[in-house]
Design a protein around this motif. Sequence first.
Motif, PDB file in Angstrom:
ATOM      1  N   LEU A  69       0.835  -1.161   0.107  1.00 38.09           N
ATOM      2  CA  LEU A  69      -0.162  -0.172   0.095  1.00 38.09           C
ATOM      3  C   LEU A  69       0.820   1.374  -0.048  1.00 38.09           C
ATOM      4  O   LEU A  69       0.744   2.200  -0.568  1.00 38.09           O
ATOM      5  CB  LEU A  69      -0.849   0.060   1.276  1.00 38.09           C
ATOM      6  CG  LEU A  69      -2.097  -1.065   1.098  1.00 38.09           C
ATOM      7  CD1 LEU A  69      -2.825  -0.770   2.512  1.00 38.09           C
ATOM      8  CD2 LEU A  69      -2.886  -0.991  -0.111  1.00 38.09           C
ATOM      9  N   SER A  70       2.071   1.136   0.680  1.00 36.12           N
ATOM     10  CA  SER A  70       2.886   2.384   0.763  1.00 36.12           C
ATOM     11  C   SER A  70       3.317   2.861  -0.643  1.00 36.12           C
ATOM     12  O   SER A  70       3.568   3.869  -1.090  1.00 36.12           O
ATOM     13  CB  SER A  70       3.997   2.301   1.840  1.00 36.12           C
ATOM     14  OG  SER A  70       4.591   1.314   1.851  1.00 36.12           O
ATOM     15  N   ARG A  71       3.755   1.584  -1.304  1.00 32.80           N
ATOM     16  CA  ARG A  71       4.442   2.010  -2.870  1.00 32.80           C
ATOM     17  C   ARG A  71       3.212   2.149  -3.711  1.00 32.80           C
ATOM     18  O   ARG A  71       3.354   3.113  -4.598  1.00 32.80           O
ATOM     19  CB  ARG A  71       4.685   0.417  -3.167  1.00 32.80           C
ATOM     20  CG  ARG A  71       6.286  -0.005  -2.555  1.00 32.80           C
ATOM     21  CD  ARG A  71       6.764  -1.469  -2.858  1.00 32.80           C
ATOM     22  NE  ARG A  71       6.868  -1.453  -4.537  1.00 32.80           N
ATOM     23  CZ  ARG A  71       6.818  -2.548  -5.041  1.00 32.80           C
ATOM     24  NH1 ARG A  71       6.577  -3.698  -4.328  1.00 32.80           N
ATOM     25  NH2 ARG A  71       6.996  -2.598  -6.280  1.00 32.80           N
ATOM     26  N   LEU A  72       2.108   1.562  -3.536  1.00 33.27           N
ATOM     27  CA  LEU A  72       1.064   2.003  -4.213  1.00 33.27           C
ATOM     28  C   LEU A  72       0.508   3.556  -4.221  1.00 33.27           C
ATOM     29  O   LEU A  72       0.022   4.238  -5.177  1.00 33.27           O
ATOM     30  CB  LEU A  72      -0.195   1.169  -3.951  1.00 33.27           C
ATOM     31  CG  LEU A  72      -1.493   1.624  -4.546  1.00 33.27           C
ATOM     32  CD1 LEU A  72      -1.802   1.403  -5.972  1.00 33.27           C
ATOM     33  CD2 LEU A  72      -2.863   0.906  -3.847  1.00 33.27           C
ATOM     34  N   ALA A  73       0.549   4.012  -2.952  1.00 35.81           N
ATOM     35  CA  ALA A  73       0.177   5.585  -2.653  1.00 35.81           C
ATOM     36  C   ALA A  73       0.766   6.570  -3.514  1.00 35.81           C
ATOM     37  O   ALA A  73      -0.177   7.490  -3.843  1.00 35.81           O
ATOM     38  CB  ALA A  73       0.383   5.810  -1.067  1.00 35.81           C
ATOM     39  N   GLN A  74       2.102   6.105  -3.942  1.00 37.40           N
ATOM     40  CA  GLN A  74       2.698   7.288  -4.856  1.00 37.40           C
ATOM     41  C   GLN A  74       2.061   7.322  -6.381  1.00 37.40           C
ATOM     42  O   GLN A  74       2.287   8.072  -7.035  1.00 37.40           O
ATOM     43  CB  GLN A  74       4.183   7.149  -4.835  1.00 37.40           C
ATOM     44  CG  GLN A  74       4.686   5.630  -5.427  1.00 37.40           C
ATOM     45  CD  GLN A  74       6.018   5.535  -5.322  1.00 37.40           C
ATOM     46  OE1 GLN A  74       6.896   6.176  -5.741  1.00 37.40           O
ATOM     47  NE2 GLN A  74       6.420   4.163  -4.648  1.00 37.40           N
ATOM     48  N   PHE A  75       1.372   6.195  -6.784  1.00 35.89           N
ATOM     49  CA  PHE A  75       0.946   6.275  -7.876  1.00 35.89           C
ATOM     50  C   PHE A  75      -0.725   6.244  -8.032  1.00 35.89           C
ATOM     51  O   PHE A  75      -1.328   6.919  -9.097  1.00 35.89           O
ATOM     52  CB  PHE A  75       0.990   4.830  -8.674  1.00 35.89           C
ATOM     53  CG  PHE A  75       2.600   4.684  -8.725  1.00 35.89           C
ATOM     54  CD1 PHE A  75       3.380   5.398  -9.542  1.00 35.89           C
ATOM     55  CD2 PHE A  75       3.169   3.570  -7.977  1.00 35.89           C
ATOM     56  CE1 PHE A  75       4.823   5.132  -9.644  1.00 35.89           C
ATOM     57  CE2 PHE A  75       4.629   3.107  -8.320  1.00 35.89           C
ATOM     58  CZ  PHE A  75       5.311   4.130  -8.892  1.00 35.89           C
ATOM     59  N   ARG A  76      -1.283   5.937  -6.907  1.00 33.21           N
ATOM     60  CA  ARG A  76      -2.904   6.020  -6.842  1.00 33.21           C
ATOM     61  C   ARG A  76      -3.318   7.593  -7.063  1.00 33.21           C
ATOM     62  O   ARG A  76      -2.844   8.483  -6.425  1.00 33.21           O
ATOM     63  CB  ARG A  76      -3.127   5.550  -5.402  1.00 33.21           C
ATOM     64  CG  ARG A  76      -4.682   5.857  -5.281  1.00 33.21           C
ATOM     65  CD  ARG A  76      -5.186   5.619  -3.656  1.00 33.21           C
ATOM     66  NE  ARG A  76      -6.234   6.378  -3.436  1.00 33.21           N
ATOM     67  CZ  ARG A  76      -6.425   7.534  -2.673  1.00 33.21           C
ATOM     68  NH1 ARG A  76      -5.300   8.097  -2.515  1.00 33.21           N
ATOM     69  NH2 ARG A  76      -7.520   8.019  -2.320  1.00 33.21           N
ATOM     70  N   SER A 104      -1.234   3.722   8.797  1.00 31.81           N
ATOM     71  CA  SER A 104      -0.102   4.713   8.758  1.00 31.81           C
ATOM     72  C   SER A 104      -0.126   5.444   7.308  1.00 31.81           C
ATOM     73  O   SER A 104       0.629   6.082   7.173  1.00 31.81           O
ATOM     74  CB  SER A 104       1.342   3.617   8.618  1.00 31.81           C
ATOM     75  OG  SER A 104       1.260   2.786   7.546  1.00 31.81           O
ATOM     76  N   MET A 105      -1.347   5.203   6.804  1.00 36.82           N
ATOM     77  CA  MET A 105      -1.409   5.840   5.441  1.00 36.82           C
ATOM     78  C   MET A 105      -2.129   7.238   5.868  1.00 36.82           C
ATOM     79  O   MET A 105      -2.581   7.473   6.815  1.00 36.82           O
ATOM     80  CB  MET A 105      -2.344   5.027   4.474  1.00 36.82           C
ATOM     81  CG  MET A 105      -2.005   3.584   3.937  1.00 36.82           C
ATOM     82  SD  MET A 105      -0.268   3.659   3.515  1.00 36.82           S
ATOM     83  CE  MET A 105      -0.634   4.310   1.787  1.00 36.82           C
ATOM     84  N   SER A 106      -2.024   8.323   4.672  1.00 36.68           N
ATOM     85  CA  SER A 106      -2.717   9.447   4.619  1.00 36.68           C
ATOM     86  C   SER A 106      -3.991   9.526   5.047  1.00 36.68           C
ATOM     87  O   SER A 106      -4.730   8.422   4.880  1.00 36.68           O
ATOM     88  CB  SER A 106      -2.380  10.214   3.555  1.00 36.68           C
ATOM     89  OG  SER A 106      -3.258   9.726   2.529  1.00 36.68           O
ATOM     90  N   GLU A 107      -4.398  10.741   5.542  1.00 36.96           N
ATOM     91  CA  GLU A 107      -5.865  10.889   5.876  1.00 36.96           C
ATOM     92  C   GLU A 107      -6.672  10.617   4.773  1.00 36.96           C
ATOM     93  O   GLU A 107      -7.668  10.041   4.869  1.00 36.96           O
ATOM     94  CB  GLU A 107      -5.917  12.202   6.380  1.00 36.96           C
ATOM     95  CG  GLU A 107      -7.361  12.446   6.850  1.00 36.96           C
ATOM     96  CD  GLU A 107      -7.789  12.445   8.376  1.00 36.96           C
ATOM     97  OE1 GLU A 107      -8.674  12.576   8.908  1.00 36.96           O
ATOM     98  OE2 GLU A 107      -6.819  11.850   9.028  1.00 36.96           O
ATOM     99  N   GLU A 108      -6.179  11.298   3.572  1.00 29.86           N
ATOM    100  CA  GLU A 108      -7.088  11.073   2.175  1.00 29.86           C
ATOM    101  C   GLU A 108      -6.945   9.658   1.902  1.00 29.86           C
ATOM    102  O   GLU A 108      -8.031   9.223   1.523  1.00 29.86           O
ATOM    103  CB  GLU A 108      -6.363  12.039   1.169  1.00 29.86           C
ATOM    104  CG  GLU A 108      -7.410  12.238  -0.231  1.00 29.86           C
ATOM    105  CD  GLU A 108      -7.053  11.061  -1.003  1.00 29.86           C
ATOM    106  OE1 GLU A 108      -7.830  10.926  -1.940  1.00 29.86           O
ATOM    107  OE2 GLU A 108      -6.030  10.283  -0.874  1.00 29.86           O
ATOM    108  N   PHE A 109      -6.007   9.242   2.154  1.00 29.09           N
ATOM    109  CA  PHE A 109      -6.130   7.589   1.520  1.00 29.09           C
ATOM    110  C   PHE A 109      -7.134   6.801   2.430  1.00 29.09           C
ATOM    111  O   PHE A 109      -7.662   5.843   2.200  1.00 29.09           O
ATOM    112  CB  PHE A 109      -4.489   6.998   1.832  1.00 29.09           C
ATOM    113  CG  PHE A 109      -4.348   5.405   1.142  1.00 29.09           C
ATOM    114  CD1 PHE A 109      -3.937   5.495   0.107  1.00 29.09           C
ATOM    115  CD2 PHE A 109      -5.024   4.547   1.942  1.00 29.09           C
ATOM    116  CE1 PHE A 109      -3.685   4.112  -0.400  1.00 29.09           C
ATOM    117  CE2 PHE A 109      -4.896   3.084   1.434  1.00 29.09           C
ATOM    118  CZ  PHE A 109      -4.085   3.080   0.211  1.00 29.09           C
ATOM    119  N   GLN A 110      -6.990   7.015   3.856  1.00 28.82           N
ATOM    120  CA  GLN A 110      -8.003   6.402   4.926  1.00 28.82           C
ATOM    121  C   GLN A 110      -9.398   6.743   4.435  1.00 28.82           C
ATOM    122  O   GLN A 110     -10.238   5.776   4.831  1.00 28.82           O
ATOM    123  CB  GLN A 110      -7.418   6.666   6.086  1.00 28.82           C
ATOM    124  CG  GLN A 110      -6.045   5.972   6.505  1.00 28.82           C
ATOM    125  CD  GLN A 110      -6.033   5.965   8.142  1.00 28.82           C
ATOM    126  OE1 GLN A 110      -6.653   5.488   8.784  1.00 28.82           O
ATOM    127  NE2 GLN A 110      -4.698   6.734   8.469  1.00 28.82           N
TER     128      GLN A 110
END
Length: 807
Positions: free
Chosen positions: A111-118, A139-145
């Motif tokens: 998920l942390s790797r995915l976050a840079q492309f999503r 541990s992901m960003s507020e927007e991600f969660q």
Amino acid sequence: MKRRIEKAAVLGAGTMGSRIAAHLANAGLPCILLDIVPPDLKPGAPAGDRNKIVRAGLEAAKKSKPAAFFVPALAEKISIGNFEDDLARCAEADWIIEVVAENLEIKRNLLSRLAQFRKPGAIVTTNTSGLPVHLIAESMSEEFQQHWAGTHFFNPPRYMKLVEVIPGPKTSSEVIETLHEFCDLRLGKGVVIAKDTPNFIANRIGTYSMLNAIRLMTTLGMTVEEVDASTGPAVGWPKSATFRTADLVGLDVLVHVIKNIFETAPNDESHEMYKVPPLIEEMVRRGWLGDKTGQGFYKKVKGEGEKEILTLDINTMEYRPRQKAKFASLEMGKAIEDTRERLRALVGPVLEGQKGDKAQQFIWGGLSEMCLYAARRVPEISDSVVDVDHALQWGFAWEMGPFEMMDAIGVKAFVAQIQKEGRALPPTIEKVLASGRKGFFESEKGKTTVFDVTTSTAKPLETPPGVIILKSLKGAGREIERNSGASLIDLGDGVVCCEFHAKMNAIGADLMSMLHKGLKRLDNDFDAMVIANQAVNFSVGANVMLMLVAAQEQEWDELHMAVKQFQNVNLGLKYAPKPVVAAPQGMALGGGCEIGLHAAKIQAAAEAYIGLVEVGVGLIPGGGGTKEMLIRANEHAAGGEDLDLFHAMKPVFETIATAKVGTSAEDSRALGFLRREDGVSMNRDRLVGDAKEAALALVRAGYKPLAASWQEGAQTTQIKVLGEQFLAGAKLAIHMMQRGGYISDYDAHVGRKLANILAGGPLTSPQLVSEQYVLDLEREAFVSLCGEKKTQERMAFTLKTGKPLRN
């Protein structure tokens, strides 16, 4: 829906990931499927080898049985790649589903790797069945969660209706609404909202039920077969019952789920129940994991001619021939068609203070403990008894969930027996009793209320927009005609529904009579008609038992008349002055298929199994099915596709002669049973509503009936037939099949009868003939075959075994 999902990505191409991707493709959604690069890849290996794992996953999905795709061509909607080279492609996706190994760190790292492309706003969900959803993304960003949730599909995703949607602590309501609506409308799923608790709803209660069954088996000294006989169709559960289900799921998976609940639900009052039973532990130690290893509670071995199924003797841990469970109570139950009545009859003696036989003791012990456990889990796992019931119905194919079961038994009688046995009542059950209600669900005049546990009040059970429940309409007094085989129901907005409700919806005089009445009502009182029902199967075809008896009694005039009446009903549907829409689901075979072929339009459930299967009992389609397929061959040949009639008829002949059945609505379209303009409903709960809308759309478009006036014998529909030109080719094909040993002599005889009809008889040259001419050929062939000894043998064998006879 506030946001659109037009492209998806699935991360993980294992059994679940590849099959979720397949079902997204079934829904028409382009999908990216990614997995890891092979860890043992040698330097300098071809670039294509980097996708070796994901390619293998997709290939497995293509070959899986039951089929993961509606039709093989849908696999083209899936593009493949790997996490190292292609994760950036997830930027194209509106919904990304993570389906990698059940390991918290692996999921978090991905998920942390995915976050840079999503892309911002893209929904990301996990298909985990055991890990806390909130922990994976904490541990992901507020927007991600805010765009993060669990979407727990059940295996196999194409066929299992349930999707549990699990919000995280920060998930926006808009995301939950979007997932709910998309899974319902596009994927055809039943959606329940589950809390983020161990194994969510269905697996939590289902696993408890299975462990309790193993405990009771030991206590009562029962065999594997006896438990499965007591936990299958007898109580409204599927034929796979308890131990066949365990074999299908895999005992290693079962152990994983049991251990997960034991470790993550320490405050569960039944915590000690979630210890892996010694029997399961020993089977796993021996590698007997079920179907995946060839043996579990059951084992298939090669016997004489066909495979024999052996059963595990749990006392000796050896396999022995399967034994039929013999309980008087279960035999009695077979005569009771309604599951609620059957359940009351099975547990009745126990509730009346009698011991009952071993099956009745088991059923009461198993179901009562499961119902109490489910009641104790509300509101822990869900605030809604409706969602709990739906989760078990859709996830395990139970006819009733635990709260409906208590209602069926009678909550007061259930409670009285529980108290007599000294077992504690959960607060949920005490609340419903204190409210003065008879049960969790109460219906009156087509309106149902449900007990809301959080407020201790009754609330209306809302029907989702677009869903029509025929039983509720009948309860509300909307049934306008009825006999033992069918009803006419006013759907509102000028649409009448002809609902079949005979056993297996077999076509007989009552059903045909109601279709006639529907057509008369259509003339004066309605704008359109829908032919639909909400049974398991639309219709399995003609009543074979009645035909066999008539043939054995040599009642040829009666048989001729019955076939002619069915032909006339179907012509009435075809030439009705107002649109008729057929809505098949489940099996629509033989005459059930023929009804659809004559409708102005078909709105089929995605999982409709449609086919003309008469040759299986030594007959040919006699209700106009052969004629309609001949007309479709004419349309195909005239469609500007550079296809002459001879070549257009070849697949039609093959389809009918080999009794091919479409294994989905899209497969049925490929076989010619559905036309291009016919509709498909992914969610069968919406089928009647969709069929009504399709009928109204035809009305709004200014429906023009077909020009023929068959009642007056002045049909204008002309069908081109090829006579000897087609007949010679068909007979040669039959001869070659016969010589090759692919068909029996009698198959060849039936095939020649069919070929004669499709050819229009032994005409010396191609010519135009009327529909009635072809119908007369059909009827003559049908009745003459009824008089043949081998056809009667086939009919009798199928009635006895449910299987075709190749005599």
